[in-house]
Design a protein around this motif. Structure first.
Motif, PDB file in Angstrom:
ATOM      1  N   ALA A   1      40.561  78.567 129.565  1.00 32.73           N
ATOM      2  CA  ALA A   1      39.316  78.826 128.194  1.00 32.73           C
ATOM      3  C   ALA A   1      39.753  78.585 127.589  1.00 32.73           C
ATOM      4  CB  ALA A   1      39.808  80.503 128.848  1.00 32.73           C
ATOM      5  N   LEU A   2      41.385  78.265 126.857  1.00 30.89           N
ATOM      6  CA  LEU A   2      41.268  77.659 125.983  1.00 30.89           C
ATOM      7  C   LEU A   2      40.665  76.262 125.826  1.00 30.89           C
ATOM      8  CD1 LEU A   2      42.882  77.859 123.290  1.00 30.89           C
ATOM      9  CD2 LEU A   2      44.474  77.021 124.535  1.00 30.89           C
ATOM     10  N   GLU A   3      40.624  75.840 126.442  1.00 35.63           N
ATOM     11  CA  GLU A   3      40.383  74.279 126.866  1.00 35.63           C
ATOM     12  C   GLU A   3      39.341  73.933 126.330  1.00 35.63           C
ATOM     13  OE1 GLU A   3      41.121  70.078 129.320  1.00 35.63           O
ATOM     14  OE2 GLU A   3      40.671  72.082 130.557  1.00 35.63           O
ATOM     15  N   SER A   4      38.712  75.271 127.428  1.00 38.10           N
ATOM     16  CA  SER A   4      37.036  74.935 126.871  1.00 38.10           C
ATOM     17  C   SER A   4      36.111  75.298 125.720  1.00 38.10           C
ATOM     18  CB  SER A   4      36.117  75.899 128.606  1.00 38.10           C
ATOM     19  OG  SER A   4      34.685  75.915 127.838  1.00 38.10           O
ATOM     20  N   LYS A   5      37.035  76.402 125.551  1.00 35.68           N
ATOM     21  CA  LYS A   5      36.401  76.945 123.695  1.00 35.68           C
ATOM     22  C   LYS A   5      37.024  76.029 122.650  1.00 35.68           C
ATOM     23  CE  LYS A   5      37.847  81.167 122.251  1.00 35.68           C
ATOM     24  NZ  LYS A   5      36.593  81.394 122.142  1.00 35.68           N
ATOM     25  N   CYS A   6      38.239  75.451 122.787  1.00 35.59           N
ATOM     26  CA  CYS A   6      38.536  74.303 122.091  1.00 35.59           C
ATOM     27  C   CYS A   6      37.530  72.724 122.048  1.00 35.59           C
ATOM     28  CB  CYS A   6      39.222  73.440 122.055  1.00 35.59           C
ATOM     29  SG  CYS A   6      40.650  73.313 120.653  1.00 35.59           S
ATOM     30  N   ILE A   7      37.243  72.013 123.392  1.00 42.30           N
ATOM     31  CA  ILE A   7      36.101  71.634 123.177  1.00 42.30           C
ATOM     32  C   ILE A   7      35.289  71.676 123.101  1.00 42.30           C
ATOM     33  CG2 ILE A   7      34.691  69.864 125.274  1.00 42.30           C
ATOM     34  CD1 ILE A   7      37.546  69.372 126.736  1.00 42.30           C
ATOM     35  N   SER A   8      34.548  72.789 123.255  1.00 43.70           N
ATOM     36  CA  SER A   8      32.293  73.434 122.634  1.00 43.70           C
ATOM     37  C   SER A   8      32.605  74.263 121.376  1.00 43.70           C
ATOM     38  CB  SER A   8      32.701  74.526 123.639  1.00 43.70           C
ATOM     39  OG  SER A   8      33.387  74.948 123.814  1.00 43.70           O
ATOM     40  N   SER A   9      34.004  73.945 120.987  1.00 44.34           N
ATOM     41  CA  SER A   9      34.268  74.421 119.440  1.00 44.34           C
ATOM     42  C   SER A   9      33.490  75.795 118.788  1.00 44.34           C
ATOM     43  CB  SER A   9      33.347  73.659 118.066  1.00 44.34           C
ATOM     44  OG  SER A   9      33.372  72.121 118.098  1.00 44.34           O
ATOM     45  N   ASP A  10      33.207  76.479 120.282  1.00 46.42           N
ATOM     46  CA  ASP A  10      33.614  78.358 120.111  1.00 46.42           C
ATOM     47  C   ASP A  10      34.229  78.954 119.545  1.00 46.42           C
ATOM     48  OD1 ASP A  10      33.189  79.701 123.464  1.00 46.42           O
ATOM     49  OD2 ASP A  10      31.789  80.647 121.330  1.00 46.42           O
ATOM     50  N   PHE A  11      33.876  78.806 118.493  1.00 46.97           N
ATOM     51  CA  PHE A  11      34.508  79.523 117.448  1.00 46.97           C
ATOM     52  C   PHE A  11      33.550  80.025 116.376  1.00 46.97           C
ATOM     53  CE2 PHE A  11      39.108  79.083 118.555  1.00 46.97           C
ATOM     54  CZ  PHE A  11      39.099  78.456 118.741  1.00 46.97           C
ATOM     55  N   ARG A  12      33.761  81.275 116.066  1.00 53.05           N
ATOM     56  CA  ARG A  12      32.771  82.576 115.392  1.00 53.05           C
ATOM     57  C   ARG A  12      33.238  81.691 113.544  1.00 53.05           C
ATOM     58  NH1 ARG A  12      32.155  88.380 117.453  1.00 53.05           N
ATOM     59  NH2 ARG A  12      33.712  87.580 118.473  1.00 53.05           N
ATOM     60  N   SER A  13      34.534  82.408 113.469  1.00 57.28           N
ATOM     61  CA  SER A  13      34.804  82.347 111.717  1.00 57.28           C
ATOM     62  C   SER A  13      35.384  81.166 111.600  1.00 57.28           C
ATOM     63  CB  SER A  13      36.314  83.613 111.847  1.00 57.28           C
ATOM     64  OG  SER A  13      35.661  84.295 112.175  1.00 57.28           O
ATOM     65  N   TRP A  14      35.138  80.306 110.695  1.00 54.20           N
ATOM     66  CA  TRP A  14      35.186  78.900 110.092  1.00 54.20           C
ATOM     67  C   TRP A  14      36.233  79.220 108.776  1.00 54.20           C
ATOM     68  CZ3 TRP A  14      35.503  74.414 113.553  1.00 54.20           C
ATOM     69  CH2 TRP A  14      34.626  75.171 114.643  1.00 54.20           C
ATOM     70  N   GLY A  15      36.757  78.277 108.658  1.00 55.46           N
ATOM     71  CA  GLY A  15      37.375  78.047 106.423  1.00 55.46           C
ATOM     72  C   GLY A  15      36.143  76.906 106.048  1.00 55.46           C
ATOM     73  N   GLN A  16      36.159  76.555 104.689  1.00 47.05           N
ATOM     74  CA  GLN A  16      35.977  75.097 104.207  1.00 47.05           C
ATOM     75  C   GLN A  16      36.059  74.199 104.774  1.00 47.05           C
ATOM     76  OE1 GLN A  16      32.731  76.443 102.104  1.00 47.05           O
ATOM     77  NE2 GLN A  16      32.951  78.323 103.696  1.00 47.05           N
ATOM     78  N   GLY A  17      36.980  73.838 105.572  1.00 52.33           N
ATOM     79  CA  GLY A  17      37.533  72.390 105.378  1.00 52.33           C
ATOM     80  C   GLY A  17      38.437  72.129 104.423  1.00 52.33           C
ATOM     81  N   THR A  18      39.528  70.392 104.896  1.00 56.18           N
ATOM     82  CA  THR A  18      40.107  70.028 104.649  1.00 56.18           C
ATOM     83  C   THR A  18      40.218  68.881 104.580  1.00 56.18           C
ATOM     84  OG1 THR A  18      42.181  70.241 102.663  1.00 56.18           O
ATOM     85  CG2 THR A  18      42.324  70.942 105.090  1.00 56.18           C
ATOM     86  N   GLN A  19      40.075  68.162 103.747  1.00 53.34           N
ATOM     87  CA  GLN A  19      40.004  66.677 103.829  1.00 53.34           C
ATOM     88  C   GLN A  19      41.248  65.649 103.457  1.00 53.34           C
ATOM     89  OE1 GLN A  19      36.998  63.925 103.566  1.00 53.34           O
ATOM     90  NE2 GLN A  19      38.418  63.124 104.516  1.00 53.34           N
ATOM     91  N   VAL A  20      41.277  64.939 104.613  1.00 57.86           N
ATOM     92  CA  VAL A  20      42.509  64.174 104.968  1.00 57.86           C
ATOM     93  C   VAL A  20      41.628  62.817 105.226  1.00 57.86           C
ATOM     94  CG1 VAL A  20      43.995  62.908 106.758  1.00 57.86           C
ATOM     95  CG2 VAL A  20      44.235  65.874 106.716  1.00 57.86           C
ATOM     96  N   THR A  21      43.011  61.884 104.784  1.00 57.03           N
ATOM     97  CA  THR A  21      42.311  59.960 104.795  1.00 57.03           C
ATOM     98  C   THR A  21      43.476  59.277 105.292  1.00 57.03           C
ATOM     99  OG1 THR A  21      40.483  60.391 102.530  1.00 57.03           O
ATOM    100  CG2 THR A  21      41.131  58.347 102.840  1.00 57.03           C
ATOM    101  N   VAL A  22      43.225  58.398 105.889  1.00 58.37           N
ATOM    102  CA  VAL A  22      44.602  57.662 106.371  1.00 58.37           C
ATOM    103  C   VAL A  22      44.099  56.290 105.506  1.00 58.37           C
ATOM    104  CG1 VAL A  22      46.565  57.176 108.077  1.00 58.37           C
ATOM    105  CG2 VAL A  22      45.081  59.987 108.137  1.00 58.37           C
ATOM    106  N   SER A  23      45.119  56.113 104.388  1.00 59.61           N
ATOM    107  CA  SER A  23      44.552  54.674 104.184  1.00 59.61           C
ATOM    108  C   SER A  23      45.183  53.991 103.569  1.00 59.61           C
ATOM    109  CB  SER A  23      43.280  54.992 102.831  1.00 59.61           C
ATOM    110  OG  SER A  23      42.356  53.524 102.669  1.00 59.61           O
ATOM    111  N   SER A  24      46.263  52.559 103.828  1.00 60.05           N
ATOM    112  CA  SER A  24      46.774  51.797 102.182  1.00 60.05           C
ATOM    113  C   SER A  24      46.501  51.547 101.631  1.00 60.05           C
ATOM    114  CB  SER A  24      46.872  50.841 103.624  1.00 60.05           C
ATOM    115  OG  SER A  24      45.903  49.650 104.174  1.00 60.05           O
TER     116      SER A  24
END
Length: 130
Positions: A107-130
C-alpha cells in the motif's frame, strides 16, 4: 489542517550530499505516510521515497544513496541524499496524509508510485552540477 513545508535545497557538485527537511503541521508524523517526490525539467513527477509506520520505500535509482528519517520532537521528516548525480536535479516536494497503522508495504509503495497524497509542499530546488 495538515500542512507540509520543505527546505534544504541548493546547488551541489556531483558526488556531494544534501539533506532536505519536511516540516509537518497540525498532525503528528507518527500517524502519517510522508513522501518525497521530484520533478525534473520536461519530465513527470516521480516518487523518490516514502515512509509510514516503520516502512520505507525507495525508488531503484536512489536506493543505497538516499535515506529518510524522522524527528518526532520537531515533527519533521528528512531526506538525506548522498552521492548525488546530475540526474537527481529537480524540484523536490514533500507530501503527507494519514495512513492506517495496519497498512502494508504494498500500500505504501503504491501510494508513493502514484503520488497518492493530498497535502503537498511548495517544493525546493535541488541542482546537481559541476
Amino acid at each position: 489542517h495538515l500542512q507540509v513545508a520543505e527546505s534544504g535545497g541548493g546547488l551541489v557538485q556531483p558526488g556531494g550530499s544534501l539533506r532536505l527537511s519536511c516540516r509537518v503541521s497540525e498532525v503528528r508524523i507518527e500517524y502519517l505516510a510522508i513522501g518525497w517526490f521530484r520533478q525534473a525539467p520536461g519530465k513527470e513527477r516521480e516518487g523518490v521515497s516514502c515512509g509510514s509506520h516503520g516502512m520505507e520505500y525507495y525508488r531503484d535509482s536512489v536506493s543505497g544513496r538516499f535515506t529518510i528519517s524522522r524527528d518526532r520532537e520537531k515533527n519533521t521528516m528528512y531526506l538525506q541524499m548522498n552521492y548525488l548525480k546530475p540526474d537527481d536535479t529537480g524540484v523536490y516536494y514533500c507530501a503527507a496524509e494519514p495512513m492506517p497503522s495496519d497498512s502494508d508495504y504494498e500500500a505504501l509503495e503504491s501510494k508513493c508510485i502514484s503520488s497518492d497524497f493530498r497535502s503537498w509542499g511548495q517544493g525546493t530546488q535541488v541542482t546537481v552540477s559541476s
